[in-house]
Design a protein around this motif. Sequence first.
Motif, PDB file in Angstrom:
ATOM      1  N   GLU A  16       0.841  -1.213   0.000  1.00  0.00           N
ATOM      2  CA  GLU A  16       0.000   0.000   0.000  1.00  0.00           C
ATOM      3  C   GLU A  16       0.871   1.255   0.000  1.00  0.00           C
ATOM      4  OE1 GLU A  16      -0.587  -2.531   2.155  1.00  0.00           O
ATOM      5  OE2 GLU A  16      -2.738  -2.771   2.528  1.00  0.00           O
ATOM      6  N   TYR A  17       2.017   1.205   0.696  1.00  0.00           N
ATOM      7  CA  TYR A  17       2.874   2.389   0.746  1.00  0.00           C
ATOM      8  C   TYR A  17       3.432   2.701  -0.652  1.00  0.00           C
ATOM      9  CZ  TYR A  17       6.587   5.639   1.886  1.00  0.00           C
ATOM     10  OH  TYR A  17       7.381   6.753   1.905  1.00  0.00           O
ATOM     11  N   ILE A  18       3.961   1.666  -1.326  1.00  0.00           N
ATOM     12  CA  ILE A  18       4.521   1.862  -2.675  1.00  0.00           C
ATOM     13  C   ILE A  18       3.429   2.299  -3.650  1.00  0.00           C
ATOM     14  CG2 ILE A  18       5.567   0.624  -4.651  1.00  0.00           C
ATOM     15  CD1 ILE A  18       7.710   0.555  -2.716  1.00  0.00           C
ATOM     16  N   ASP A  19       2.244   1.707  -3.507  1.00  0.00           N
ATOM     17  CA  ASP A  19       1.155   2.029  -4.442  1.00  0.00           C
ATOM     18  C   ASP A  19       0.426   3.323  -4.070  1.00  0.00           C
ATOM     19  OD1 ASP A  19       1.883  -0.299  -5.614  1.00  0.00           O
ATOM     20  OD2 ASP A  19       0.060  -1.427  -5.168  1.00  0.00           O
ATOM     21  N   GLY A  20       0.790   3.913  -2.930  1.00  0.00           N
ATOM     22  CA  GLY A  20       0.171   5.181  -2.524  1.00  0.00           C
ATOM     23  C   GLY A  20      -1.263   5.039  -2.055  1.00  0.00           C
ATOM     24  N   THR A  21      -1.614   3.878  -1.504  1.00  0.00           N
ATOM     25  CA  THR A  21      -3.000   3.679  -1.071  1.00  0.00           C
ATOM     26  C   THR A  21      -3.111   3.481   0.443  1.00  0.00           C
ATOM     27  OG1 THR A  21      -2.779   1.297  -1.484  1.00  0.00           O
ATOM     28  CG2 THR A  21      -3.704   2.613  -3.263  1.00  0.00           C
ATOM     29  N   GLU A  24      -3.513   7.695   5.753  1.00  0.00           N
ATOM     30  CA  GLU A  24      -2.589   8.810   5.936  1.00  0.00           C
ATOM     31  C   GLU A  24      -1.773   8.700   7.230  1.00  0.00           C
ATOM     32  OE1 GLU A  24      -4.410  12.585   5.181  1.00  0.00           O
ATOM     33  OE2 GLU A  24      -2.630  13.640   5.909  1.00  0.00           O
ATOM     34  N   GLU A  25      -2.446   8.282   8.313  1.00  0.00           N
ATOM     35  CA  GLU A  25      -1.721   8.253   9.592  1.00  0.00           C
ATOM     36  C   GLU A  25      -0.631   7.170   9.587  1.00  0.00           C
ATOM     37  OE1 GLU A  25      -5.564   7.215  11.661  1.00  0.00           O
ATOM     38  OE2 GLU A  25      -4.191   5.932  12.791  1.00  0.00           O
ATOM     39  N   VAL A  26      -0.919   6.007   8.958  1.00  0.00           N
ATOM     40  CA  VAL A  26       0.088   4.944   8.873  1.00  0.00           C
ATOM     41  C   VAL A  26       1.211   5.393   7.950  1.00  0.00           C
ATOM     42  CG1 VAL A  26       0.480   2.491   8.361  1.00  0.00           C
ATOM     43  CG2 VAL A  26      -1.749   3.239   9.192  1.00  0.00           C
ATOM     44  N   CYS A  27       0.830   6.085   6.888  1.00  0.00           N
ATOM     45  CA  CYS A  27       1.807   6.592   5.924  1.00  0.00           C
ATOM     46  C   CYS A  27       2.792   7.534   6.626  1.00  0.00           C
ATOM     47  CB  CYS A  27       1.067   7.306   4.799  1.00  0.00           C
ATOM     48  SG  CYS A  27       2.115   7.730   3.422  1.00  0.00           S
ATOM     49  N   ARG A  48      11.054  -0.002  -5.310  1.00  0.00           N
ATOM     50  CA  ARG A  48      10.450   0.871  -6.336  1.00  0.00           C
ATOM     51  C   ARG A  48      11.203   0.732  -7.655  1.00  0.00           C
ATOM     52  NH1 ARG A  48       9.436   5.774  -2.534  1.00  0.00           N
ATOM     53  NH2 ARG A  48       7.176   5.680  -2.267  1.00  0.00           N
ATOM     54  N   LYS A  49      12.534   0.721  -7.549  1.00  0.00           N
ATOM     55  CA  LYS A  49      13.364   0.635  -8.757  1.00  0.00           C
ATOM     56  C   LYS A  49      13.156  -0.707  -9.464  1.00  0.00           C
ATOM     57  CE  LYS A  49      16.603   2.594 -11.297  1.00  0.00           C
ATOM     58  NZ  LYS A  49      16.388   3.892 -11.933  1.00  0.00           N
ATOM     59  N   THR A  50      13.003  -1.771  -8.665  1.00  0.00           N
ATOM     60  CA  THR A  50      12.774  -3.101  -9.243  1.00  0.00           C
ATOM     61  C   THR A  50      11.513  -3.096 -10.098  1.00  0.00           C
ATOM     62  OG1 THR A  50      13.843  -4.197  -7.368  1.00  0.00           O
ATOM     63  CG2 THR A  50      12.339  -5.535  -8.675  1.00  0.00           C
ATOM     64  N   ILE A  51      10.429  -2.542  -9.558  1.00  0.00           N
ATOM     65  CA  ILE A  51       9.158  -2.501 -10.297  1.00  0.00           C
ATOM     66  C   ILE A  51       9.334  -1.665 -11.568  1.00  0.00           C
ATOM     67  CG2 ILE A  51       6.742  -1.749 -10.204  1.00  0.00           C
ATOM     68  CD1 ILE A  51       6.995  -2.129  -7.083  1.00  0.00           C
TER      69      ILE A  51
END
Lengths: 126, 199
Positions: A16-21, A24-27, A48-51
Amino acid sequence: MSEKHDCGLMLSSLVEYIDGTLREEVCREIERHLRDCENCRVVVNTLRKTIEIYQVTAEPDTLPADVRQRLFYRLELPNEPTETNSALAHQPGSLCPHCHQARLDYDGTLTLRCPACGYAEGGGCT
Amino acid sequence: MDKAAQTLSLAKLQAGDPHEFAHFVDQYSGSVYRLALKMVSEPQDAEDVLQETFLKAQRALPKFEGRSSLATWLYRIAVNEALMVLRKRRPDMISVEEPDPDAEELDEPLQIIDWCCLPEAELLSNEFRQHLQAAMQQLSPALRAVFLLRDIEGLSIEETAQTLDVSQAVVKTRLLRARLKLREALSEYYKERLTERSQ
């Protein structure tokens, strides 16, 4: 102990962090952790670079002309030329559309040929 | 892919209009072939998957109920065909759900090497592309399917879950495992390159 807990939270929320979903508080909590934890920062950046690398190097979603021709024959469909298959789509140096392992080059008879699998395209000499 | 689907007439497709079906094939066959190629690796097997997928779609379209998008429906057929090819190849190893990718402990990242800033030119070498392909083939079919659908074909988590008939939580777990395993493999590759350069 607390840092280990934060590394665990980061790992479990990574998709979820990489996908931006992420909520907000966990982020925010993860970003606080990333500022202090170099290992997690490296993991996030290289993930991120791998993807990105797999996306950048993915073959285009165009079907090789010979594969399309056989597919249409098998499906008994009218084989009308499309913009992408009406002309040769590949140039010398293009990645082989058949095996994706090597680059096409002229073989001396105006035929573009793959040195790895032997796939051939075009050719004007008789 | 959904944008493309909007220009197709589902009524004509379900009525068996050959020109509309040809249009449908041209819109989706490239993505299906790319997915198949990554799933089964061998071009001939990928072509078999492609043909079987559209043959099955052609037969099943009249019964398509529209509970998912056409793209999701087609990907589902394609993934099942690819899994069948893999099962035929290794009947002792491959099934739709086995080995259970969700039962394992999550692998924690082992390689902590920052290779983000290495030259992009390395991405173009045949050697590197072969390494990428080999790392992909090391993933179990279940993990590979999730990574390909979500990160290469661009399906959402929900669409990926629909395609594979699993929950969104399972998709997220498999996606994390797949991404971490691929990251680990690339880190290993870059570690070797960095070691070579420092010698």
